[in-house]
Design an enzyme around this catalytic site. Structure first.
Site, short mmCIF file in Angstrom:
data_model
loop_
_atom_site.label_atom_id
_atom_site.label_comp_id
_atom_site.label_asym_id
_atom_site.label_seq_id
_atom_site.Cartn_x
_atom_site.Cartn_y
_atom_site.Cartn_z
N ILE A 63 -7.12 -15.26 -10.89
CA ILE A 63 -7.95 -14.88 -9.68
C ILE A 63 -7.95 -13.28 -9.98
O ILE A 63 -7.13 -12.58 -9.75
CB ILE A 63 -7.37 -15.12 -8.22
CG1 ILE A 63 -7.39 -16.70 -8.30
CG2 ILE A 63 -8.17 -14.53 -7.45
CD1 ILE A 63 -6.99 -17.22 -6.89
N TYR A 105 -0.34 -17.90 -2.07
CA TYR A 105 -0.34 -16.76 -2.75
C TYR A 105 0.59 -15.86 -2.49
O TYR A 105 1.00 -15.49 -1.41
CB TYR A 105 -1.83 -15.95 -2.03
CG TYR A 105 -2.22 -14.57 -2.67
CD1 TYR A 105 -1.71 -14.02 -3.80
CD2 TYR A 105 -3.04 -14.02 -1.95
CE1 TYR A 105 -2.08 -12.80 -4.12
CE2 TYR A 105 -3.38 -12.65 -2.42
CZ TYR A 105 -2.93 -12.14 -3.35
OH TYR A 105 -3.28 -10.89 -3.93
N TYR A 155 4.44 -8.01 6.64
CA TYR A 155 4.93 -7.12 7.34
C TYR A 155 6.09 -7.84 8.10
O TYR A 155 7.21 -7.02 8.24
CB TYR A 155 3.82 -6.71 8.56
CG TYR A 155 4.42 -5.53 9.55
CD1 TYR A 155 4.88 -4.32 9.25
CD2 TYR A 155 4.77 -6.04 10.67
CE1 TYR A 155 5.21 -3.11 9.91
CE2 TYR A 155 5.72 -5.05 11.53
CZ TYR A 155 5.78 -3.87 11.23
OH TYR A 155 6.34 -2.73 11.95
N THR A 191 -7.89 -9.98 -0.46
CA THR A 191 -7.43 -8.83 -0.74
C THR A 191 -8.42 -7.96 -0.94
O THR A 191 -8.80 -6.78 -0.61
CB THR A 191 -6.19 -8.49 -1.43
OG1 THR A 191 -5.05 -9.27 -0.87
CG2 THR A 191 -5.68 -7.31 -1.24
N THR A 192 -9.15 -8.51 -2.12
CA THR A 192 -10.22 -7.62 -2.80
C THR A 192 -11.30 -7.55 -1.84
O THR A 192 -12.17 -6.64 -2.04
CB THR A 192 -10.57 -7.91 -4.27
OG1 THR A 192 -9.37 -8.38 -4.93
CG2 THR A 192 -11.42 -7.20 -4.98
N LYS A 201 -1.25 -18.82 -6.55
CA LYS A 201 -1.68 -17.51 -7.17
C LYS A 201 -0.31 -16.68 -7.20
O LYS A 201 0.12 -16.29 -6.09
CB LYS A 201 -2.75 -16.75 -6.47
CG LYS A 201 -3.12 -15.46 -7.14
CD LYS A 201 -4.04 -14.86 -6.10
CE LYS A 201 -4.54 -13.18 -6.57
NZ LYS A 201 -5.48 -12.56 -5.83
N ARG A 217 2.33 -6.28 -1.86
CA ARG A 217 1.45 -6.29 -0.76
C ARG A 217 1.96 -6.70 0.74
O ARG A 217 1.81 -6.00 1.72
CB ARG A 217 0.18 -7.01 -0.92
CG ARG A 217 -0.81 -6.46 -1.99
CD ARG A 217 -1.66 -5.19 -1.17
NE ARG A 217 -2.78 -5.09 -2.22
CZ ARG A 217 -3.88 -4.16 -1.65
NH1 ARG A 217 -3.88 -3.75 -0.68
NH2 ARG A 217 -4.72 -3.85 -2.58
#
Length: 293
Positions: free
Chosen positions: A203, A133, A107, A44-45, A161, A138
């Site tokens: 993380i 994750y 989504y 994501t980052t 994560k 998100r």
């Protein structure tokens, strides 16, 4: 391999929006020098949502090349389509990638059964170690502890994560998984508490600009020296919070640029530059942590 402070690395870009190799090399060397234990590339980052698949694969492989075997690299390989996630994962077979970080499908909001089948299919398609994750804020979908426990029985799913910030999840998962199953925080602000309750690391977004402090804090916490770990965490707390004034990676990319760590503060649309108000707040947080003068 994947314990302590793992950085969720930003993807530096030049003024034209292409990957900036020089900045990427400098960032990797910074993390090697400051004892970050591993790099997550194009999570994501790392702006995975705005890179096309070719760019995504090339950025991960470039990160692997520039790391020169001195730090493990974990590839972000999540997708909201199971077949796409499998295709992406297979691109890193026999590449030297240490593992894959695979986000809960976003989504389309699958059921817990759908989540189990999604990750099972990915697991069966590869020999690369898989880290689940979970980040409901998100994805709009929460993978419950019962599903994580069930998935932990699959051979190459090695950890999760957990980025809910819900510390009760640790006990709910830990008591039913093997001692080798990794529990990794995805929330800098609660990471120290997460480790104290039985997690193995984080993380981290903050590690992009405070690699040494994050490495030291996690190392102390894993040695159960929580008094000294908390001294470092207290110093970083305003940073942890300020890096989420706007959606990640908007603030961290601005901070890395402001600190001279990357050449440009370029973000791809629909991400836009940090607002002036939040720039001032983040600047003050950096100043309070003695990271800027």
């Amino acid at each position: 391999m994947f314990k302590g402070s793992i950085v969720a690395l930003i993807t530096p870009m030049n003024k034209e929006g292409h990957i900036c190799k020089n900045s990427l090399k400098n960032l990797i060397q910074y993390h090697i020098k400051n004892k970050t234990t591993a790099i997550v590339s194009v999570g994501t980052t790392g702006e995975s949502a705005t890179l096309n698949q070719k760019e995504h694969i090339n950025t991960v492989l470039l990160t692997l090349e520039l790391s020169e075997g001195k730090i493990p690299v974990i590839a972000g390989t999540g997708a909201n389509s199971t077949s796409e996630a499998i295709t992406l994962t297979k691109k890193f077979e026999n590449s030297g990638i240490g593992g894959c970080l695979t986000v809960v499908p976003y989504y389309n909001k699958p059921t817990q059964k759908g989540l189990y089948q999604h990750f099972k299919a990915i697991s069966e398609s590869t020999n690369i170690p898989q880290i689940l994750y979970n980040v409901p804020s998100r994805t709009g979908c929460d993978m419950l502890p019962e599903t994580v426990i069930k998935l932990s029985k699959l051979q190459n799913i090695i950890g999760i994560k957990e980025a809910t910030g819900d510390l009760s999840r640790i006990h709910k998962i830990k008591q039913y998984v093997s001692k080798n199953f990794l529990l990794i925080s995805g929330d800098d602000a609660t990471a120290l508490d997460f480790i104290q309750l039985g997690g193995q690391g984080v993380i981290s977004v903050t590690a992009n600009i405070a690699a040494k402090d994050m490495s030291n804090m996690c190392s102390l916490a894993l040695k159960k020296d929580f008094i000294n770990a908390r001294i470092i965490n207290k110093k970083l707390m305003l940073i942890h919070e300020s890096l989420f004034l706007e959606p990640n990676p908007i603030p961290i990319k601005w901070a890395a640029w402001k600190l001279g760590m990357i050449q440009n503060n370029y973000l791809r649309l629909p991400l836009t530059s940090l607002s002036d108000t939040n720039k001032n707040m983040l600047y003050l947080a950096l100043k309070k942590a003695n990271m800027i003068h």
